[in-house]
Design a protein around this motif. Structure first.
Motif, PDB file in Angstrom:
ATOM      1  N   PHE A 126       0.793  -1.223   0.000  1.00 34.37           N
ATOM      2  CA  PHE A 126       0.000   0.000   0.000  1.00 34.37           C
ATOM      3  C   PHE A 126       0.833   1.284   0.000  1.00 34.37           C
ATOM      4  O   PHE A 126       0.413   2.286  -0.570  1.00 34.37           O
ATOM      5  N   SER A 127       1.986   1.275   0.646  1.00 33.39           N
ATOM      6  CA  SER A 127       2.789   2.495   0.737  1.00 33.39           C
ATOM      7  C   SER A 127       3.850   2.579  -0.352  1.00 33.39           C
ATOM      8  O   SER A 127       4.190   3.675  -0.810  1.00 33.39           O
ATOM      9  N   GLU A 128       4.384   1.419  -0.759  1.00 35.41           N
ATOM     10  CA  GLU A 128       5.516   1.404  -1.685  1.00 35.41           C
ATOM     11  C   GLU A 128       5.166   0.904  -3.080  1.00 35.41           C
ATOM     12  O   GLU A 128       6.011   0.943  -3.977  1.00 35.41           O
ATOM     13  N   GLY A 129       3.935   0.439  -3.257  1.00 38.12           N
ATOM     14  CA  GLY A 129       3.519  -0.030  -4.576  1.00 38.12           C
ATOM     15  C   GLY A 129       4.172  -1.318  -5.000  1.00 38.12           C
ATOM     16  O   GLY A 129       4.277  -1.619  -6.203  1.00 38.12           O
ATOM     17  N   GLY A 130       4.638  -2.117  -4.029  1.00 39.42           N
ATOM     18  CA  GLY A 130       5.295  -3.381  -4.337  1.00 39.42           C
ATOM     19  C   GLY A 130       4.318  -4.476  -4.720  1.00 39.42           C
ATOM     20  O   GLY A 130       3.105  -4.365  -4.516  1.00 39.42           O
ATOM     21  N   ASN A 131       4.872  -5.544  -5.255  1.00 39.61           N
ATOM     22  CA  ASN A 131       4.078  -6.685  -5.735  1.00 39.61           C
ATOM     23  C   ASN A 131       4.204  -7.842  -4.746  1.00 39.61           C
ATOM     24  O   ASN A 131       5.218  -8.543  -4.722  1.00 39.61           O
ATOM     25  N   PRO A 132       3.184  -8.084  -3.922  1.00 43.29           N
ATOM     26  CA  PRO A 132       3.280  -9.142  -2.909  1.00 43.29           C
ATOM     27  C   PRO A 132       3.109 -10.551  -3.464  1.00 43.29           C
ATOM     28  O   PRO A 132       3.094 -11.508  -2.691  1.00 43.29           O
ATOM     29  N   SER A 133       2.997 -10.671  -4.788  1.00 40.82           N
ATOM     30  CA  SER A 133       3.009 -12.016  -5.368  1.00 40.82           C
ATOM     31  C   SER A 133       4.395 -12.365  -5.911  1.00 40.82           C
ATOM     32  O   SER A 133       4.640 -13.510  -6.308  1.00 40.82           O
ATOM     33  N   ASP A 134       5.298 -11.391  -5.912  1.00 41.57           N
ATOM     34  CA  ASP A 134       6.664 -11.621  -6.362  1.00 41.57           C
ATOM     35  C   ASP A 134       7.488 -12.208  -5.224  1.00 41.57           C
ATOM     36  O   ASP A 134       7.584 -11.617  -4.145  1.00 41.57           O
ATOM     37  N   ARG A 135       8.088 -13.339  -5.445  1.00 36.36           N
ATOM     38  CA  ARG A 135       8.745 -14.045  -4.342  1.00 36.36           C
ATOM     39  C   ARG A 135       9.957 -13.310  -3.797  1.00 36.36           C
ATOM     40  O   ARG A 135      10.196 -13.333  -2.591  1.00 36.36           O
ATOM     41  N   GLU A 136      10.709 -12.644  -4.652  1.00 35.16           N
ATOM     42  CA  GLU A 136      11.857 -11.904  -4.129  1.00 35.16           C
ATOM     43  C   GLU A 136      11.421 -10.692  -3.321  1.00 35.16           C
ATOM     44  O   GLU A 136      12.096 -10.298  -2.363  1.00 35.16           O
ATOM     45  N   THR A 137      10.282 -10.118  -3.677  1.00 40.15           N
ATOM     46  CA  THR A 137       9.718  -9.030  -2.871  1.00 40.15           C
ATOM     47  C   THR A 137       9.343  -9.555  -1.494  1.00 40.15           C
ATOM     48  O   THR A 137       9.589  -8.900  -0.471  1.00 40.15           O
ATOM     49  N   LEU A 138       8.779 -10.752  -1.452  1.00 43.94           N
ATOM     50  CA  LEU A 138       8.415 -11.365  -0.178  1.00 43.94           C
ATOM     51  C   LEU A 138       9.653 -11.710   0.648  1.00 43.94           C
ATOM     52  O   LEU A 138       9.668 -11.511   1.871  1.00 43.94           O
ATOM     53  N   VAL A 139      10.671 -12.218   0.004  1.00 42.75           N
ATOM     54  CA  VAL A 139      11.919 -12.538   0.709  1.00 42.75           C
ATOM     55  C   VAL A 139      12.515 -11.272   1.325  1.00 42.75           C
ATOM     56  O   VAL A 139      12.956 -11.266   2.483  1.00 42.75           O
ATOM     57  N   ALA A 140      12.516 -10.194   0.560  1.00 38.87           N
ATOM     58  CA  ALA A 140      13.053  -8.933   1.066  1.00 38.87           C
ATOM     59  C   ALA A 140      12.243  -8.428   2.258  1.00 38.87           C
ATOM     60  O   ALA A 140      12.808  -7.917   3.237  1.00 38.87           O
ATOM     61  N   ALA A 141      10.930  -8.577   2.193  1.00 39.89           N
ATOM     62  CA  ALA A 141      10.080  -8.155   3.314  1.00 39.89           C
ATOM     63  C   ALA A 141      10.391  -8.967   4.558  1.00 39.89           C
ATOM     64  O   ALA A 141      10.451  -8.422   5.671  1.00 39.89           O
ATOM     65  N   ALA A 142      10.592 -10.263   4.375  1.00 43.21           N
ATOM     66  CA  ALA A 142      10.946 -11.115   5.519  1.00 43.21           C
ATOM     67  C   ALA A 142      12.269 -10.673   6.133  1.00 43.21           C
ATOM     68  O   ALA A 142      12.405 -10.567   7.356  1.00 43.21           O
ATOM     69  N   ALA A 143      13.256 -10.402   5.283  1.00 43.88           N
ATOM     70  CA  ALA A 143      14.559  -9.950   5.775  1.00 43.88           C
ATOM     71  C   ALA A 143      14.445  -8.612   6.497  1.00 43.88           C
ATOM     72  O   ALA A 143      15.141  -8.374   7.493  1.00 43.88           O
ATOM     73  N   ASP A 144      13.567  -7.756   6.017  1.00 45.76           N
ATOM     74  CA  ASP A 144      13.390  -6.432   6.630  1.00 45.76           C
ATOM     75  C   ASP A 144      12.955  -6.526   8.092  1.00 45.76           C
ATOM     76  O   ASP A 144      13.236  -5.616   8.881  1.00 45.76           O
ATOM     77  N   VAL A 145      12.243  -7.581   8.449  1.00 46.04           N
ATOM     78  CA  VAL A 145      11.780  -7.715   9.838  1.00 46.04           C
ATOM     79  C   VAL A 145      12.626  -8.709  10.636  1.00 46.04           C
ATOM     80  O   VAL A 145      12.233  -9.144  11.715  1.00 46.04           O
TER      81      VAL A 145
END
Length: 211
Positions: A126-145
């Motif tokens: 919602f804030s960054e316009g990212g694609n939550p179906s993209d697996r590398e985007t999900l991996v990066a989100a996991a690493a962020d937390v």
């Protein structure tokens, strides 16, 4: 106090509901110390990997005109801003499939990082316009937390937790949850939608007095 939060990553009212609930919990900290568990709900389980333009999507699903869509989007963004959450979507935004995101959230539950990942995924979409179906985007989100990126990638590429997510979805549907967010408290009380913080606070205090 046990709270089950049934929601989807691409549901704007789910962000609003979660932020309002979090504020209510802080306000009612003198009487409640709840544990929140997040559960999957897919608004669009048949959505293809490339997603769909949001204006086209709401036109097909709800019959909304572009003008109605813009007015609704502005209203939702204003509500989110009141709760301290920035939504930056435009008429060019897309909505995506969220099944892999729900698998990753299921995995994150055991580490105690589920809430952090949920909030991060909301921000990504919602804030960054990212694609939550993209697996590398999900991996990066996991690493962020603070989650292990390689372990997250292994979950996503292996298909792990797919049946767990589907089983949870069936469970909530079977229990009458057909829209989100749905907030289930102590397996007895259900609050639907993105209610204001004061509504959640009143409910939490009332339920707390009932033991």
């Amino acid at each position: 106090m046990k709270i089950d939060f049934v929601s989807d990553i691409v549901c704007p009212w789910c962000v609003i509901g979660l932020r309002a609930l979090e504020q209510a919990i802080d306000a009612a900290a003198d009487v409640v110390a709840p544990t929140i568990t997040f559960h999957p709900f897919e608004l669009n389980p048949q959505m293809p990997p490339e997603g769909q333009n949001i204006v086209e999507h709401v036109a097909e699903k709800y019959g909304s005109t572009p003008e109605q869509s813009a007015k609704s989007r502005a209203g939702i963004q204003a509500r989110a801003a009141e709760l301290g959450f920035a939504m930056t979507g435009t008429a060019d935004s897309r909505i995506y499939n969220t099944f892999d995101a729900h698998r990753l959230l299921h995995w994150a539950r055991a580490s105690g990082q589920q809430a952090a990942l949920k909030n991060r995924l909301f921000a990504v979409y919602f804030s960054e316009g990212g694609n939550p179906s993209d697996r590398e985007t999900l991996v990066a989100a996991a690493a962020d937390v603070g989650l292990d990126a390689d372990a997250a990638r292994a979950v996503l590429t292996s298909g792990r937790y797919a049946e767990d997510v589907r089983a949870e979805e069936r469970h909530w549907h079977a229990n009458g949850i057909n829209a989100v967010p749905a907030i289930v408290i102590n397996d007895r009380y259900v609050i639907m939608g993105g209610q204001p913080p004061e509504v959640f606070e009143r409910a939490l205090r009332k339920i707390a007095t009932e033991g």
